[in-house]
Design a protein around this motif. Sequence first.
Motif, mmCIF file in Angstrom:
data_model
loop_
_atom_site.group_PDB
_atom_site.id
_atom_site.type_symbol
_atom_site.label_atom_id
_atom_site.label_comp_id
_atom_site.label_asym_id
_atom_site.label_seq_id
_atom_site.Cartn_x
_atom_site.Cartn_y
_atom_site.Cartn_z
ATOM 1 N N VAL A 282 0.645 -1.222 0.214
ATOM 2 C CA VAL A 282 0.094 0.202 0.022
ATOM 3 C C VAL A 282 0.901 1.252 0.075
ATOM 4 C CG1 VAL A 282 -1.151 1.218 1.598
ATOM 5 C CG2 VAL A 282 -2.274 -0.796 0.918
ATOM 6 N N VAL A 283 1.965 1.127 0.699
ATOM 7 C CA VAL A 283 2.762 2.334 0.902
ATOM 8 C C VAL A 283 3.428 2.618 -0.500
ATOM 9 C CG1 VAL A 283 5.221 3.284 1.476
ATOM 10 C CG2 VAL A 283 3.396 2.142 3.432
ATOM 11 N N VAL A 284 3.943 1.733 -1.243
ATOM 12 C CA VAL A 284 4.488 1.973 -2.573
ATOM 13 C C VAL A 284 3.482 2.267 -3.650
ATOM 14 C CG1 VAL A 284 5.762 0.935 -4.289
ATOM 15 C CG2 VAL A 284 6.473 0.537 -2.173
ATOM 16 N N LEU B 144 0.642 3.775 -3.086
ATOM 17 C CA LEU B 144 -0.080 5.190 -3.042
ATOM 18 C C LEU B 144 0.910 6.102 -3.227
ATOM 19 C CD1 LEU B 144 -2.383 4.857 0.060
ATOM 20 C CD2 LEU B 144 -3.032 4.980 -1.980
ATOM 21 N N ALA B 145 2.260 5.749 -3.231
ATOM 22 C CA ALA B 145 3.297 6.837 -3.575
ATOM 23 C C ALA B 145 3.304 6.940 -5.180
ATOM 24 C CB ALA B 145 4.780 6.304 -3.089
ATOM 25 N N ILE B 146 3.018 5.572 -5.812
ATOM 26 C CA ILE B 146 3.042 5.802 -7.267
ATOM 27 C C ILE B 146 1.718 6.579 -7.701
ATOM 28 C CG2 ILE B 146 2.389 4.482 -9.199
ATOM 29 C CD1 ILE B 146 4.291 2.282 -8.048
ATOM 30 N N VAL B 147 0.470 6.373 -6.970
ATOM 31 C CA VAL B 147 -0.654 7.238 -7.394
ATOM 32 C C VAL B 147 -0.315 8.735 -7.054
ATOM 33 C CG1 VAL B 147 -3.055 7.759 -6.624
ATOM 34 C CG2 VAL B 147 -2.125 5.377 -6.773
ATOM 35 N N VAL B 148 0.356 9.064 -6.045
ATOM 36 C CA VAL B 148 0.535 10.396 -5.820
ATOM 37 C C VAL B 148 1.640 11.060 -6.979
ATOM 38 C CG1 VAL B 148 1.763 12.176 -4.377
ATOM 39 C CG2 VAL B 148 0.242 10.539 -3.197
ATOM 40 N N THR B 149 2.593 10.001 -7.292
ATOM 41 C CA THR B 149 3.483 10.700 -8.383
ATOM 42 C C THR B 149 2.811 10.974 -9.649
ATOM 43 O OG1 THR B 149 5.159 9.128 -7.221
ATOM 44 C CG2 THR B 149 5.728 10.076 -9.507
ATOM 45 N N PHE C 119 -0.489 11.270 -10.334
ATOM 46 C CA PHE C 119 -1.208 12.611 -9.923
ATOM 47 C C PHE C 119 -0.490 14.011 -9.986
ATOM 48 C CE2 PHE C 119 -3.368 15.799 -7.598
ATOM 49 C CZ PHE C 119 -4.687 15.626 -7.930
ATOM 50 N N ARG C 120 0.681 13.989 -9.633
ATOM 51 C CA ARG C 120 1.454 15.145 -9.581
ATOM 52 C C ARG C 120 1.901 15.300 -11.117
ATOM 53 N NH1 ARG C 120 5.407 15.703 -4.618
ATOM 54 N NH2 ARG C 120 6.614 14.458 -5.831
#
Lengths: 325, 99
Positions: B72-74, B76-81, B83-84
Amino acid sequence: MMPAFLENTPQMASTGEAVLFVVVAAMMIAGALGVLFLRKAAYAAISMVVVMVGLAVLYLMHGAPFMGIVQVVVYTGAIMMLFLFVLMMIGLHASDEYQTQNRTYITVAVSIAVVLLVGIGVAVAFTGLPGTTEFQVDAYSDAPVEQLATTLFANYWFSMELSGTLLIVAVVGAVLLTNGDRLTKRHSQRSVVEAKMAAYAARGRHVGQHTAPGVYAQSTSVDVGALSGETQSVVTESIPRVLRVRGLDRSIGNLDPRLAANLRESQLGNSEQAIHGSAAVARVTQSEAWGMGGKAAPTGLNQQVETPVADDAVNPVSGETEEQN
Amino acid sequence: MSLYFYIFLALALFAIGAATVLVRRSAVISLMGVELMLNATNLVFVTFARIFGDFNGQVMAFFVMVVAAAEVVVGLAIVVTIFRSRRTTSVDESNLLKN
Protein backbone atom coordinates in the motif's frame (compact mmCIF):
# COMPACT_ATOMS: atom_id res chain seq x y z
CA MET A 1 -31.60 -23.76 8.94
CA MET A 2 -28.33 -25.13 7.66
CA PRO A 3 -27.75 -27.00 4.41
CA ALA A 4 -27.39 -30.69 5.01
CA PHE A 5 -23.95 -30.94 3.47
CA LEU A 6 -22.47 -28.63 6.12
CA GLU A 7 -23.60 -30.70 9.10
CA ASN A 8 -20.47 -32.80 9.30
CA THR A 9 -18.19 -29.79 9.22
CA PRO A 10 -16.67 -28.03 12.26
CA GLN A 11 -19.30 -26.03 14.04
CA MET A 12 -19.21 -22.67 15.79
CA ALA A 13 -18.62 -22.72 19.52
CA SER A 14 -22.02 -21.37 20.59
CA THR A 15 -25.24 -19.78 19.44
CA GLY A 16 -23.85 -16.45 20.62
CA GLU A 17 -20.98 -16.77 18.20
CA ALA A 18 -23.43 -17.56 15.40
CA VAL A 19 -25.53 -14.49 16.17
CA LEU A 20 -22.46 -12.24 16.41
CA PHE A 21 -21.15 -13.70 13.17
CA VAL A 22 -24.39 -13.00 11.29
CA VAL A 23 -24.52 -9.40 12.51
CA VAL A 24 -20.85 -8.65 11.80
CA ALA A 25 -20.94 -10.45 8.46
CA ALA A 26 -23.95 -8.40 7.32
CA MET A 27 -22.14 -5.17 8.24
CA MET A 28 -18.97 -6.30 6.47
CA ILE A 29 -20.81 -7.24 3.29
CA ALA A 30 -22.55 -3.85 3.37
CA GLY A 31 -19.20 -2.11 3.84
CA ALA A 32 -17.60 -4.07 1.01
CA LEU A 33 -20.49 -3.19 -1.29
CA GLY A 34 -19.99 0.42 -0.22
CA VAL A 35 -16.37 0.24 -1.42
CA LEU A 36 -17.65 -1.14 -4.69
CA PHE A 37 -20.51 1.29 -5.27
CA LEU A 38 -19.90 4.61 -3.49
CA ARG A 39 -18.76 7.21 -5.96
CA LYS A 40 -16.68 9.41 -3.70
CA ALA A 41 -13.39 7.87 -2.67
CA ALA A 42 -13.60 9.26 0.87
CA TYR A 43 -16.91 7.44 1.49
CA ALA A 44 -15.42 4.26 0.03
CA ALA A 45 -12.51 4.58 2.49
CA ILE A 46 -14.92 4.89 5.43
CA SER A 47 -16.79 1.77 4.20
CA MET A 48 -13.46 0.00 4.07
CA VAL A 49 -12.87 0.91 7.71
CA VAL A 50 -16.18 -0.79 8.60
CA VAL A 51 -15.03 -3.98 6.86
CA MET A 52 -11.69 -3.94 8.65
CA VAL A 53 -13.14 -3.39 12.11
CA GLY A 54 -15.57 -6.24 11.41
CA LEU A 55 -12.61 -8.44 10.49
CA ALA A 56 -10.95 -7.55 13.78
CA VAL A 57 -14.09 -8.71 15.61
CA LEU A 58 -14.04 -11.98 13.66
CA TYR A 59 -10.38 -12.54 14.57
CA LEU A 60 -11.22 -12.04 18.24
CA MET A 61 -14.07 -14.55 17.85
CA HIS A 62 -11.54 -16.98 16.40
CA GLY A 63 -9.45 -16.82 19.55
CA ALA A 64 -6.75 -14.82 17.77
CA PRO A 65 -6.53 -11.67 19.92
CA PHE A 66 -3.14 -10.62 18.54
CA MET A 67 -4.43 -10.69 14.97
CA GLY A 68 -7.52 -8.72 16.03
CA ILE A 69 -5.46 -5.97 17.65
CA VAL A 70 -3.00 -5.85 14.76
CA GLN A 71 -5.92 -5.62 12.35
CA VAL A 72 -7.21 -2.53 14.13
CA VAL A 73 -3.81 -0.91 14.64
CA VAL A 74 -2.19 -1.65 11.29
CA TYR A 75 -5.09 -1.77 8.87
CA THR A 76 -7.67 0.58 10.33
CA GLY A 77 -5.19 2.86 12.07
CA ALA A 78 -2.31 3.04 9.65
CA ILE A 79 -3.24 1.85 6.18
CA MET A 80 -6.69 3.43 5.97
CA MET A 81 -5.33 6.68 7.40
CA LEU A 82 -2.68 6.56 4.68
CA PHE A 83 -5.48 6.19 2.14
CA LEU A 84 -7.28 9.17 3.62
CA PHE A 85 -4.10 11.28 3.57
CA VAL A 86 -3.60 10.49 -0.10
CA LEU A 87 -7.26 11.34 -0.77
CA MET A 88 -6.64 14.64 1.00
CA MET A 89 -3.73 15.34 -1.33
CA ILE A 90 -5.50 14.43 -4.56
CA GLY A 91 -8.85 15.98 -3.62
CA LEU A 92 -11.39 14.63 -1.18
CA HIS A 93 -14.31 14.75 -3.57
CA ALA A 94 -12.48 13.05 -6.40
CA SER A 95 -14.96 10.79 -8.15
CA ASP A 96 -14.16 8.36 -10.91
CA GLU A 97 -17.66 8.20 -12.48
CA TYR A 98 -17.23 4.49 -13.03
CA GLN A 99 -20.81 4.16 -14.30
CA THR A 100 -19.99 6.00 -17.49
CA GLN A 101 -17.59 3.40 -18.81
CA ASN A 102 -18.38 0.69 -21.31
CA ARG A 103 -21.20 -1.59 -20.10
CA THR A 104 -19.37 -4.64 -21.44
CA TYR A 105 -16.46 -4.04 -19.09
CA ILE A 106 -18.77 -3.88 -16.09
CA THR A 107 -20.64 -7.00 -17.15
CA VAL A 108 -17.42 -8.97 -17.66
CA ALA A 109 -15.98 -7.78 -14.34
CA VAL A 110 -19.09 -8.70 -12.37
CA SER A 111 -19.27 -12.07 -14.17
CA ILE A 112 -15.70 -12.84 -13.17
CA ALA A 113 -16.50 -11.96 -9.56
CA VAL A 114 -19.65 -14.12 -9.53
CA VAL A 115 -17.87 -17.08 -11.13
CA LEU A 116 -15.13 -16.70 -8.52
CA LEU A 117 -17.66 -16.65 -5.71
CA VAL A 118 -19.78 -19.56 -6.91
CA GLY A 119 -16.91 -21.72 -8.14
CA ILE A 120 -14.74 -21.58 -5.04
CA GLY A 121 -17.82 -21.55 -2.81
CA VAL A 122 -19.10 -24.86 -4.23
CA ALA A 123 -15.60 -26.33 -4.06
CA VAL A 124 -15.29 -25.39 -0.40
CA ALA A 125 -18.79 -26.58 0.48
CA PHE A 126 -18.12 -30.06 -0.84
CA THR A 127 -14.74 -30.40 0.81
CA GLY A 128 -14.81 -32.30 4.05
CA LEU A 129 -12.30 -31.06 6.56
CA PRO A 130 -11.26 -33.13 9.57
CA GLY A 131 -11.45 -30.09 11.81
CA THR A 132 -12.33 -29.63 15.44
CA THR A 133 -14.89 -27.39 17.07
CA GLU A 134 -13.13 -26.77 20.36
CA PHE A 135 -10.39 -24.20 20.66
CA GLN A 136 -6.99 -25.87 20.97
CA VAL A 137 -5.87 -23.34 23.57
CA ASP A 138 -7.80 -21.33 26.12
CA ALA A 139 -8.87 -18.19 24.29
CA TYR A 140 -9.12 -16.23 27.56
CA SER A 141 -5.52 -16.79 28.61
CA ASP A 142 -2.17 -15.59 27.31
CA ALA A 143 -1.70 -18.86 25.47
CA PRO A 144 -2.88 -17.73 21.99
CA VAL A 145 -0.38 -14.86 21.88
CA GLU A 146 2.40 -16.95 23.44
CA GLN A 147 1.94 -19.80 21.01
CA LEU A 148 1.76 -17.43 18.07
CA ALA A 149 5.02 -15.82 19.20
CA THR A 150 6.66 -19.22 19.65
CA THR A 151 5.61 -20.34 16.17
CA LEU A 152 6.62 -17.04 14.61
CA PHE A 153 10.07 -16.74 16.12
CA ALA A 154 10.95 -20.45 16.18
CA ASN A 155 9.88 -21.49 12.70
CA TYR A 156 9.67 -18.24 10.77
CA TRP A 157 12.57 -16.14 12.07
CA PHE A 158 14.12 -15.80 8.64
CA SER A 159 10.83 -14.64 7.15
CA MET A 160 10.64 -12.06 9.93
CA GLU A 161 14.05 -10.72 8.90
CA LEU A 162 12.98 -10.68 5.27
CA SER A 163 9.78 -8.82 6.05
CA GLY A 164 11.81 -6.22 7.98
CA THR A 165 13.97 -5.75 4.91
CA LEU A 166 10.86 -5.48 2.76
CA LEU A 167 9.43 -2.74 4.97
CA ILE A 168 12.67 -0.73 4.85
CA VAL A 169 12.84 -1.07 1.07
CA ALA A 170 9.19 0.01 0.83
CA VAL A 171 9.87 3.09 2.96
CA VAL A 172 12.89 4.10 0.86
CA GLY A 173 10.91 3.48 -2.33
CA ALA A 174 8.00 5.58 -1.13
CA VAL A 175 10.31 8.46 -0.19
CA LEU A 176 12.04 8.26 -3.58
CA LEU A 177 8.76 8.10 -5.48
CA THR A 178 7.08 10.98 -3.69
CA ASN A 179 10.14 13.21 -4.12
CA GLY A 180 9.09 13.48 -7.73
CA ASP A 181 10.82 14.67 -10.87
CA ARG A 182 11.94 18.25 -11.30
CA LEU A 183 9.97 19.51 -14.26
CA THR A 184 11.74 22.85 -14.62
CA LYS A 185 15.40 23.82 -14.38
CA ARG A 186 16.69 24.41 -10.90
CA HIS A 187 17.49 28.09 -10.31
CA SER A 188 20.90 28.91 -8.91
CA GLN A 189 22.01 32.36 -7.87
CA ARG A 190 24.06 32.69 -11.04
CA SER A 191 21.24 31.59 -13.36
CA VAL A 192 18.89 34.14 -11.76
CA VAL A 193 21.43 36.93 -12.36
CA GLU A 194 21.97 35.87 -15.94
CA ALA A 195 18.23 35.71 -16.60
CA LYS A 196 17.79 39.20 -15.18
CA MET A 197 20.58 40.62 -17.32
CA ALA A 198 19.18 38.88 -20.39
CA ALA A 199 15.77 40.43 -19.70
CA TYR A 200 17.44 43.84 -19.33
CA ALA A 201 19.26 43.41 -22.63
CA ALA A 202 16.14 42.25 -24.44
CA ARG A 203 13.35 44.40 -22.99
CA GLY A 204 15.10 46.91 -20.79
CA ARG A 205 13.56 45.37 -17.69
CA HIS A 206 14.76 46.93 -14.44
CA VAL A 207 17.54 44.77 -13.03
CA GLY A 208 17.41 45.63 -9.34
CA GLN A 209 14.65 45.53 -6.82
CA HIS A 210 11.53 47.57 -7.30
CA THR A 211 11.04 50.59 -5.10
CA ALA A 212 9.07 49.87 -1.97
CA PRO A 213 5.58 51.43 -1.89
CA GLY A 214 4.69 54.28 0.44
CA VAL A 215 5.74 57.92 0.47
CA TYR A 216 8.72 58.83 2.57
CA ALA A 217 7.70 60.46 5.89
CA GLN A 218 4.07 60.58 4.82
CA SER A 219 2.75 57.05 4.54
CA THR A 220 4.01 53.51 4.46
CA SER A 221 0.76 52.14 3.09
CA VAL A 222 1.18 49.67 0.23
CA ASP A 223 -1.51 51.35 -1.85
CA VAL A 224 0.44 54.62 -2.20
CA GLY A 225 3.29 54.77 -4.64
CA ALA A 226 6.81 55.81 -3.67
CA LEU A 227 8.19 59.24 -4.57
CA SER A 228 11.20 59.18 -6.82
CA GLY A 229 13.85 61.72 -5.89
CA GLU A 230 15.18 61.48 -9.40
CA THR A 231 12.09 62.39 -11.37
CA GLN A 232 10.12 64.08 -8.57
CA SER A 233 7.14 61.94 -9.43
CA VAL A 234 5.30 58.87 -8.20
CA VAL A 235 6.82 55.47 -9.02
CA THR A 236 3.74 53.57 -10.16
CA GLU A 237 5.57 50.24 -10.28
CA SER A 238 6.18 50.37 -6.53
CA ILE A 239 2.50 49.64 -5.87
CA PRO A 240 1.80 45.89 -5.92
CA ARG A 241 0.43 44.82 -9.28
CA VAL A 242 -2.68 43.22 -7.78
CA LEU A 243 -3.76 46.52 -6.23
CA ARG A 244 -3.15 48.39 -9.49
CA VAL A 245 -5.13 45.86 -11.52
CA ARG A 246 -8.06 46.09 -9.12
CA GLY A 247 -7.91 49.88 -9.00
CA LEU A 248 -7.25 49.90 -5.26
CA ASP A 249 -4.20 52.18 -5.41
CA ARG A 250 -4.41 55.72 -4.01
CA SER A 251 -2.93 58.85 -5.51
CA ILE A 252 -0.71 61.28 -3.64
CA GLY A 253 -3.47 63.91 -3.87
CA ASN A 254 -5.78 61.55 -2.08
CA LEU A 255 -3.22 61.12 0.68
CA ASP A 256 -1.95 64.70 1.07
CA PRO A 257 -3.17 67.50 -1.23
CA ARG A 258 -0.38 69.87 -0.24
CA LEU A 259 2.30 67.35 -1.11
CA ALA A 260 0.66 66.86 -4.47
CA ALA A 261 0.70 70.64 -5.01
CA ASN A 262 4.39 70.78 -4.11
CA LEU A 263 5.12 67.96 -6.52
CA ARG A 264 3.32 69.84 -9.27
CA GLU A 265 5.42 72.94 -8.52
CA SER A 266 8.57 70.79 -8.69
CA GLN A 267 7.63 69.54 -12.09
CA LEU A 268 6.86 73.08 -13.25
CA GLY A 269 10.36 74.12 -12.18
CA ASN A 270 9.34 76.41 -9.34
CA SER A 271 12.49 76.42 -7.25
CA GLU A 272 10.84 78.08 -4.29
CA GLN A 273 7.67 76.07 -3.75
CA ALA A 274 9.10 72.77 -5.03
CA ILE A 275 9.21 69.71 -2.83
CA HIS A 276 12.79 70.43 -1.78
CA GLY A 277 12.55 74.13 -2.65
CA SER A 278 13.95 77.01 -0.66
CA ALA A 279 10.67 77.57 1.18
CA ALA A 280 10.70 74.03 2.48
CA VAL A 281 14.38 74.13 3.38
CA ALA A 282 13.95 77.42 5.23
CA ARG A 283 11.30 75.89 7.44
CA VAL A 284 13.65 73.25 8.75
CA THR A 285 15.05 74.37 12.05
CA GLN A 286 18.69 73.85 12.66
CA SER A 287 20.02 70.81 14.33
CA GLU A 288 21.10 71.02 17.93
CA ALA A 289 23.85 68.50 17.56
CA TRP A 290 27.51 69.18 18.33
CA GLY A 291 29.23 71.35 15.75
CA MET A 292 25.99 72.36 14.09
CA GLY A 293 24.23 75.67 14.08
CA GLY A 294 21.42 76.60 16.42
CA LYS A 295 21.36 76.42 20.16
CA ALA A 296 24.20 74.93 22.09
CA ALA A 297 24.05 71.22 22.41
CA PRO A 298 22.62 70.04 25.70
CA THR A 299 25.28 68.82 28.12
CA GLY A 300 25.29 67.07 31.47
CA LEU A 301 21.98 66.96 33.29
CA ASN A 302 20.48 69.35 30.74
CA GLN A 303 20.27 66.52 28.28
CA GLN A 304 17.09 65.52 30.07
CA VAL A 305 14.53 67.85 28.61
CA GLU A 306 12.03 68.55 31.39
CA THR A 307 9.45 70.53 29.52
CA PRO A 308 8.49 69.39 26.08
CA VAL A 309 9.46 72.04 23.58
CA ALA A 310 6.52 73.52 21.79
CA ASP A 311 6.39 71.55 18.64
CA ASP A 312 6.81 74.26 16.06
CA ALA A 313 9.02 72.03 14.00
CA VAL A 314 7.11 71.74 10.83
CA ASN A 315 7.03 68.91 8.47
CA PRO A 316 9.95 69.37 6.12
CA VAL A 317 8.06 68.19 3.09
CA SER A 318 4.61 69.64 3.28
CA GLY A 319 5.21 72.53 5.65
CA GLU A 320 2.36 71.34 7.78
CA THR A 321 2.28 70.88 11.52
CA GLU A 322 1.66 67.44 12.81
CA GLU A 323 -1.99 67.75 13.44
CA GLN A 324 -2.91 64.87 11.24
CA ASN A 325 -1.52 61.42 11.76
CA MET B 1 -23.65 -22.95 12.33
CA SER B 2 -20.72 -24.30 10.47
CA LEU B 3 -17.34 -22.62 10.60
CA TYR B 4 -17.48 -22.82 6.81
CA PHE B 5 -19.60 -19.68 6.84
CA TYR B 6 -16.43 -17.73 7.69
CA ILE B 7 -14.95 -19.11 4.48
CA PHE B 8 -18.06 -18.14 2.55
CA LEU B 9 -17.92 -14.62 3.98
CA ALA B 10 -14.25 -14.40 2.97
CA LEU B 11 -15.20 -15.58 -0.53
CA ALA B 12 -17.86 -12.91 -0.79
CA LEU B 13 -15.39 -10.24 0.33
CA PHE B 14 -12.83 -11.53 -2.16
CA ALA B 15 -15.34 -11.47 -5.02
CA ILE B 16 -16.48 -7.93 -4.14
CA GLY B 17 -12.84 -6.83 -3.92
CA ALA B 18 -12.10 -8.35 -7.32
CA ALA B 19 -15.12 -6.58 -8.81
CA THR B 20 -13.90 -3.31 -7.23
CA VAL B 21 -10.47 -3.68 -8.81
CA LEU B 22 -12.00 -4.42 -12.20
CA VAL B 23 -14.85 -1.91 -12.22
CA ARG B 24 -13.57 1.19 -10.48
CA ARG B 25 -11.34 3.56 -12.41
CA SER B 26 -9.82 5.51 -9.54
CA ALA B 27 -6.45 4.02 -8.66
CA VAL B 28 -7.01 4.69 -4.95
CA ILE B 29 -10.29 2.75 -4.89
CA SER B 30 -8.71 -0.04 -6.95
CA LEU B 31 -6.05 -0.31 -4.25
CA MET B 32 -8.84 -0.53 -1.68
CA GLY B 33 -10.23 -3.46 -3.67
CA VAL B 34 -6.82 -5.15 -3.48
CA GLU B 35 -6.84 -4.57 0.27
CA LEU B 36 -10.30 -6.13 0.46
CA MET B 37 -9.03 -9.25 -1.33
CA LEU B 38 -5.98 -9.47 0.95
CA ASN B 39 -8.19 -9.13 4.01
CA ALA B 40 -10.44 -11.91 2.72
CA THR B 41 -7.47 -14.25 2.39
CA ASN B 42 -6.41 -13.27 5.90
CA LEU B 43 -9.83 -14.28 7.17
CA VAL B 44 -9.44 -17.66 5.46
CA PHE B 45 -6.01 -18.14 7.04
CA VAL B 46 -7.23 -17.33 10.54
CA THR B 47 -10.33 -19.48 10.11
CA PHE B 48 -8.25 -22.46 9.05
CA ALA B 49 -5.89 -21.79 11.93
CA ARG B 50 -8.88 -22.25 14.21
CA ILE B 51 -10.31 -25.26 12.37
CA PHE B 52 -7.01 -27.12 12.47
CA GLY B 53 -5.82 -25.74 15.80
CA ASP B 54 -2.58 -24.69 14.11
CA PHE B 55 -0.88 -21.32 14.57
CA ASN B 56 0.83 -21.44 11.20
CA GLY B 57 -2.33 -19.97 9.70
CA GLN B 58 -2.15 -16.92 11.95
CA VAL B 59 1.55 -16.52 11.12
CA MET B 60 0.69 -16.52 7.41
CA ALA B 61 -2.02 -13.90 7.98
CA PHE B 62 0.53 -11.81 9.87
CA PHE B 63 2.99 -11.92 6.97
CA VAL B 64 0.20 -11.05 4.55
CA MET B 65 -0.46 -7.95 6.65
CA VAL B 66 3.22 -6.96 6.52
CA VAL B 67 3.39 -7.38 2.76
CA ALA B 68 0.07 -5.56 2.33
CA ALA B 69 1.38 -2.60 4.32
CA ALA B 70 4.49 -2.39 2.13
CA GLU B 71 2.39 -2.78 -1.01
CA VAL B 72 0.00 0.00 0.00
CA VAL B 73 2.85 2.40 0.81
CA VAL B 74 4.51 1.92 -2.57
CA GLY B 75 1.18 1.83 -4.42
CA LEU B 76 -0.04 5.08 -2.93
CA ALA B 77 3.35 6.70 -3.60
CA ILE B 78 2.96 5.74 -7.26
CA VAL B 79 -0.58 7.16 -7.27
CA VAL B 80 0.68 10.45 -5.82
CA THR B 81 3.51 10.61 -8.37
CA ILE B 82 1.15 9.98 -11.28
CA PHE B 83 -1.29 12.54 -9.90
CA ARG B 84 1.42 15.18 -9.65
CA SER B 85 2.62 14.75 -13.20
CA ARG B 86 -0.70 14.01 -14.96
CA ARG B 87 -3.39 15.48 -12.67
CA THR B 88 -5.41 12.28 -12.70
CA THR B 89 -5.73 9.10 -10.63
CA SER B 90 -7.69 7.21 -13.24
CA VAL B 91 -6.14 3.90 -14.19
CA ASP B 92 -7.61 4.27 -17.70
CA GLU B 93 -5.82 7.53 -18.44
CA SER B 94 -2.36 6.39 -17.38
CA ASN B 95 -1.50 4.99 -20.80
CA LEU B 96 2.08 6.06 -21.46
CA LEU B 97 3.10 2.46 -22.09
CA LYS B 98 0.30 1.88 -24.62
CA ASN B 99 1.32 1.01 -28.21
